[in-house]
Design a protein around this motif. Structure first.
Motif, short mmCIF file in Angstrom:
data_model
loop_
_atom_site.label_atom_id
_atom_site.label_comp_id
_atom_site.label_asym_id
_atom_site.label_seq_id
_atom_site.Cartn_x
_atom_site.Cartn_y
_atom_site.Cartn_z
N ALA A 132 30.41 -71.12 33.40
CA ALA A 132 31.34 -69.91 33.19
C ALA A 132 32.80 -70.75 33.27
O ALA A 132 33.68 -70.09 32.46
N GLU A 133 32.77 -71.56 33.92
CA GLU A 133 34.20 -72.22 34.16
C GLU A 133 34.77 -72.79 32.95
O GLU A 133 35.84 -72.80 32.38
N ILE A 134 33.74 -73.58 32.35
CA ILE A 134 33.97 -74.32 31.10
C ILE A 134 33.97 -73.25 29.85
O ILE A 134 35.26 -73.22 29.13
N ALA A 135 33.23 -72.31 29.75
CA ALA A 135 33.59 -71.10 28.76
C ALA A 135 34.90 -70.48 28.79
O ALA A 135 35.46 -70.31 27.85
N GLN A 136 35.43 -70.24 30.04
CA GLN A 136 36.68 -69.78 30.37
C GLN A 136 37.68 -70.75 29.88
O GLN A 136 38.79 -70.38 29.11
N GLU A 137 37.73 -72.17 30.01
CA GLU A 137 38.74 -72.97 29.69
C GLU A 137 38.73 -73.09 28.20
O GLU A 137 39.67 -73.31 27.56
N MET B 6 26.28 -75.72 26.98
CA MET B 6 27.09 -75.83 28.10
C MET B 6 28.15 -74.78 28.17
O MET B 6 28.50 -74.16 29.40
N LEU B 7 28.41 -74.18 27.14
CA LEU B 7 29.63 -73.14 26.89
C LEU B 7 28.64 -71.80 27.64
O LEU B 7 29.15 -70.88 28.15
N GLY C 48 43.67 -81.83 28.84
CA GLY C 48 43.64 -80.55 29.81
C GLY C 48 43.59 -79.27 29.01
O GLY C 48 43.37 -78.26 29.54
N VAL C 49 43.67 -79.15 27.61
CA VAL C 49 43.86 -78.17 26.87
C VAL C 49 42.58 -77.58 26.43
O VAL C 49 41.93 -76.39 26.57
N ASN C 50 41.77 -78.43 25.82
CA ASN C 50 40.47 -77.99 25.30
C ASN C 50 39.35 -78.98 25.92
O ASN C 50 39.28 -80.12 25.70
N PRO C 51 38.53 -78.29 26.85
CA PRO C 51 37.28 -78.92 27.69
C PRO C 51 36.42 -79.65 26.67
O PRO C 51 35.95 -80.75 27.03
N ILE C 52 36.02 -79.07 25.36
CA ILE C 52 35.10 -79.91 24.60
C ILE C 52 35.56 -80.88 23.70
O ILE C 52 35.30 -81.97 23.92
#
Length: 180
Positions: free
Chosen positions: A96-101, A91-92, A155-159
């Protein structure tokens, strides 16, 4: 809430002797460097603790948010045992959006630990740039990521948030399954 405010709030309510006793039972060992409970079960028992960056004897400890709840640890271990970390790493790589989060989660972790180190007078130079759980480029330890989500909020860590959602039938901070 800003990380500095989270640290201030945690340090205004330091770990009590009862908290330390409960976490000692949860972990099966004394929780070195524990300064506060970062997240609690609805019954009040600790779920995750905040640990200082420099343990007794000047031992570096980068894992500031530490998962202690046996129920949470077991549920997250099931996710790891099922091989889902590979999917999170994919997923990372693919989103790209999740990777940036995830990079932002890493930065929040570093900022939180830095604020904690400043308030406690700890030297964190030995772990500068190192957060936890494989951040910012890979998923290495879901337990650390879930602990960050519990301590710093959704909302801080997407994983960490996704894992909490994935395990909600087995563990939820809003349902007591402590059994202590």
């Amino acid at each position: 809430m800003k990380v500095e405010e989270l640290v201030d709030s945690a340090l205004e309510n330091p770990a009590t002797p009862e908290d330390v006793d409960i976490v000692t039972r949860q972990l099966g060992r004394y929780p070195r460097g524990m300064v506060a409970v970062g997240a609690r079960c609805v019954c009040g028992n600790p779920l995750a603790v905040i640990t200082r960056p420099l343990l007794e004897g000047s031992v570096p400890f980068p894992t500031t948010c530490y998962l202690t709840s046996p129920e949470a640890v077991k549920a997250v271990s099931h996710v790891e045992a099922e091989g889902d970390m590979r999917g999170y790493n994919d997923m990372l790589a693919d989103d790209a959006e999740i990777a940036q989060e995830y990079v932002k989660a890493h930065e929040a972790y570093l900022a939180f630990r830095h604020a904690l180190a400043l308030r406690l007078g700890d030297d964190e130079s030995h772990i500068q740039g190192t957060s936890a759980g494989g951040m910012p480029v890979r998923v290495k330890c879901l337990h650390a990521l879930v602990a960050q989500s519990l301590v710093m909020g959704g909302g801080v860590n997407p994983i960490g948030d996704r894992v909490l959602s994935q395990i909600e039938d087995e563990f939820s901070p809003t349902v007591c399954r402590c059994g202590l």
